[in-house]
Design a protein around this motif. Structure first.
Motif, PDB file in Angstrom:
ATOM      1  N   PRO A 265       0.780  -1.170   0.053  1.00 40.20           N
ATOM      2  CA  PRO A 265       0.111  -0.073  -0.206  1.00 40.20           C
ATOM      3  C   PRO A 265       0.902   1.292  -0.208  1.00 40.20           C
ATOM      4  CG  PRO A 265       0.083  -1.028   2.146  1.00 40.20           C
ATOM      5  CD  PRO A 265       0.537  -2.173   1.128  1.00 40.20           C
ATOM      6  N   SER A 266       0.424   2.215  -0.600  1.00 47.48           N
ATOM      7  CA  SER A 266       1.359   3.526  -0.863  1.00 47.48           C
ATOM      8  C   SER A 266       0.987   4.099   0.424  1.00 47.48           C
ATOM      9  CB  SER A 266       0.631   4.481  -1.872  1.00 47.48           C
ATOM     10  OG  SER A 266       0.905   3.606  -3.019  1.00 47.48           O
ATOM     11  N   ILE A 267       1.930   5.203   0.646  1.00 50.50           N
ATOM     12  CA  ILE A 267       1.888   6.064   1.955  1.00 50.50           C
ATOM     13  C   ILE A 267       1.180   7.189   1.252  1.00 50.50           C
ATOM     14  CG2 ILE A 267       3.192   7.578   3.716  1.00 50.50           C
ATOM     15  CD1 ILE A 267       5.243   5.096   3.506  1.00 50.50           C
ATOM     16  N   ILE A 268      -0.014   7.858   1.899  1.00 54.46           N
ATOM     17  CA  ILE A 268      -0.918   8.532   1.562  1.00 54.46           C
ATOM     18  C   ILE A 268      -0.593   9.818   2.333  1.00 54.46           C
ATOM     19  CG2 ILE A 268      -3.129   9.523   0.968  1.00 54.46           C
ATOM     20  CD1 ILE A 268      -3.945   6.337   0.702  1.00 54.46           C
ATOM     21  N   TRP A 338       9.326  16.913   9.980  1.00 54.54           N
ATOM     22  CA  TRP A 338       8.790  15.653  10.412  1.00 54.54           C
ATOM     23  C   TRP A 338       7.514  16.052  10.963  1.00 54.54           C
ATOM     24  CZ3 TRP A 338       9.535  10.617   9.711  1.00 54.54           C
ATOM     25  CH2 TRP A 338       9.266   9.751  10.781  1.00 54.54           C
ATOM     26  N   GLY A 339       7.486  16.898  11.727  1.00 54.29           N
ATOM     27  CA  GLY A 339       5.921  17.157  12.404  1.00 54.29           C
ATOM     28  C   GLY A 339       4.779  17.265  11.358  1.00 54.29           C
ATOM     29  N   ILE A 340       5.011  17.893  10.099  1.00 54.12           N
ATOM     30  CA  ILE A 340       4.300  18.157   9.088  1.00 54.12           C
ATOM     31  C   ILE A 340       4.141  16.573   8.413  1.00 54.12           C
ATOM     32  CG2 ILE A 340       3.975  19.258   6.933  1.00 54.12           C
ATOM     33  CD1 ILE A 340       5.591  21.601   7.935  1.00 54.12           C
ATOM     34  N   TYR A 341       5.072  16.265   8.209  1.00 54.60           N
ATOM     35  CA  TYR A 341       4.864  14.385   7.782  1.00 54.60           C
ATOM     36  C   TYR A 341       4.005  13.774   8.524  1.00 54.60           C
ATOM     37  CZ  TYR A 341       6.035   9.960   6.525  1.00 54.60           C
ATOM     38  OH  TYR A 341       5.832   8.510   6.240  1.00 54.60           O
ATOM     39  N   PHE A 346      -1.515  11.468   9.906  1.00 49.12           N
ATOM     40  CA  PHE A 346      -2.504  11.041  10.810  1.00 49.12           C
ATOM     41  C   PHE A 346      -3.710  11.507  10.246  1.00 49.12           C
ATOM     42  CE2 PHE A 346      -5.005  13.176  14.077  1.00 49.12           C
ATOM     43  CZ  PHE A 346      -5.403  12.094  14.790  1.00 49.12           C
ATOM     44  N   ALA A 347      -3.733  12.484   9.567  1.00 52.83           N
ATOM     45  CA  ALA A 347      -5.033  13.333   8.754  1.00 52.83           C
ATOM     46  C   ALA A 347      -5.468  12.003   7.737  1.00 52.83           C
ATOM     47  CB  ALA A 347      -4.736  14.482   8.014  1.00 52.83           C
ATOM     48  N   ALA A 348      -4.745  11.358   7.017  1.00 51.60           N
ATOM     49  CA  ALA A 348      -4.927  10.275   6.051  1.00 51.60           C
ATOM     50  C   ALA A 348      -5.452   9.175   6.734  1.00 51.60           C
ATOM     51  CB  ALA A 348      -3.729  10.114   5.072  1.00 51.60           C
ATOM     52  N   SER A 349      -4.784   8.853   7.490  1.00 50.52           N
ATOM     53  CA  SER A 349      -5.238   7.689   8.490  1.00 50.52           C
ATOM     54  C   SER A 349      -6.591   7.667   9.170  1.00 50.52           C
ATOM     55  CB  SER A 349      -4.316   7.169   9.515  1.00 50.52           C
ATOM     56  OG  SER A 349      -4.320   8.260  10.535  1.00 50.52           O
ATOM     57  N   ARG A 350      -6.730   9.020   9.498  1.00 45.39           N
ATOM     58  CA  ARG A 350      -8.242   9.282  10.127  1.00 45.39           C
ATOM     59  C   ARG A 350      -9.110   9.313   9.371  1.00 45.39           C
ATOM     60  NH1 ARG A 350      -8.754  14.831  13.596  1.00 45.39           N
ATOM     61  NH2 ARG A 350      -8.554  15.390  11.572  1.00 45.39           N
ATOM     62  N   ARG A 351      -8.968   9.769   8.126  1.00 50.32           N
ATOM     63  CA  ARG A 351      -9.978   9.777   7.096  1.00 50.32           C
ATOM     64  C   ARG A 351     -10.144   8.455   6.656  1.00 50.32           C
ATOM     65  NH1 ARG A 351     -12.922  11.570   3.074  1.00 50.32           N
ATOM     66  NH2 ARG A 351     -12.499  11.036   1.056  1.00 50.32           N
TER      67      ARG A 351
END
Length: 354
Positions: A265-268, A338-341, A346-351
């Protein structure tokens, strides 16, 4: 870095020499990186085949060197051309028209000929992955040959060449991915029919590697242009600050393709629902690349500055304070990147969970 821009960085103190060990220092970093990718592969081809590809890449590196020598010999007779290539526009034309096409073309020729010579042997359980990692092996062999030339002639240091080890692989990953993707499609469509009976791929699909070759040429030229920009007056020299962010982007792209050819799976990072939200996230990605890339650039300059010193001198109070302050200063933008990454992940996983 790469051969097309010989003055990218100043050579370190003349005391820093590599007596009778240029070949070892040129070969070890690319071989270690090749073994790293081999160990990460889920279904790699035989290691011996990859080592043959590594040597094959070194041979095509020598061919590229010969072609570049012929080009330099022919153009050295034109004074106007020599004056033109001292400008940044001349550097760009030289890279886009001659240097990058020669080197990337030779690497693609090495990949195609190695596939033709090997046939279907050594493809393992994953032909697409096999082609992609063989492309990396050929590019790393090309890098080893280039590093040996640089170190033997004293125009670069071990540290500079070690930093530049993955660069050729990141360029060649473009057409390596195209070849791997088309091979994967071919195997999925007609996995058991003899090769002579298989339906030919459409012309657009067969030309895809050459389209990605153009991508590799452009990326190769941009790296040499950015690494040459520091020699010029402001604001042109500000282009050099794009070099390491561009390296980060190339590395991220190669890692994304690596995951794809292994069906992982791609890292989104871009997961916004609205166009405004997606543009905001793209802006954050660009900002993180700038911060992270220039944090790495700062550490690179710090190590290059300290390299001529004896290890005992590093413990002197003034020098130790200089190292600590510069390290802290370079770590701040890196930590923000790193914090932005992590925020985007986190935003992608939550979605995905919602």
């Amino acid at each position: 870095m790469v051969r097309g821009a010989r003055a990218e960085w100043n050579v370190l103190n003349s005391e820093f020499r590599i007596p009778n060990s240029e070949f070892i220092w040129a070969v070890i970093p690319p071989l270690l990186l090749l073994i790293y990718y081999y160990r990460r592969a889920t279904a790699p081809p035989p290691l011996f085949l990859l080592l043959l590809c590594f040597g094959w890449g070194a041979i095509f590196g020598s061919i590229a060197l010969g072609l570049e020598w012929i080009f330099e010999h022919l153009t050295s007779q034109w004074e106007d051309w020599q004056r033109f290539t001292r400008t940044l526009a001349g550097v760009a034309v030289r890279q886009l028209v001659f240097i990058a096409p020669i080197e990337e073309g030779c690497k693609l020729a090495g990949v195609i000929t190695s596939q033709w010579l090997a046939g279907r042997r050594g493809n393992g359980r994953s032909p697409a992955l096999s082609i992609f990692i063989q492309t990396i092996a050929i590019a790393l062999g090309f890098t080893a040959q280039e590093s040996w030339v640089y170190l033997s002639n004293g125009v670069a240091t071990v540290f500079e060449r070690a930093i530049g080890t993955p660069i050729h692989a990141m360029f060649s990953a473009a057409f390596g991915y195209a070849l791997a993707r088309e091979q994967g499609r071919r195997e999925l469509r007609e996995p058991r029919e003899p090769r002579r009976l298989r339906e030919k791929l459409p012309l657009a699909s067969r030309l895809l590697p050459f389209a990605f070759l153009i991508d590799a040429i452009i990326c190769h030229a941009l790296v040499n242009i950015f690494s040459s920009a520091w020699r010029y007056n402001p604001p042109i020299n500000l282009l050099s600050y794009l070099l390491f962010p561009f390296f980060l982007w190339l590395f991220w792209r190669m890692e994304s393709w690596w995951r794809q050819v292994q069906h992982q799976p791609s890292i989104i990072l871009i997961s916004g629902i609205t166009s405004i939200h997606r543009y905001w996230q793209r802006g954050l990605v660009a900002f993180a690349l700038m911060l992270g890339g220039n944090a790495i650039f700062g550490f690179f300059l710090l190590v290059r500055t300290l390299s001529p010193l004896h290890p005992v001198q590093l413990l002197e109070p003034d020098i130790f304070w200089f190292i600590a302050s510069r390290s802290a200063l370079n770590s701040i933008p890196g930590a923000i990147a790193w914090g932005i990454y992590r925020y985007l992940r986190f935003a992608a996983s939550r979605r995905n969970l919602s």
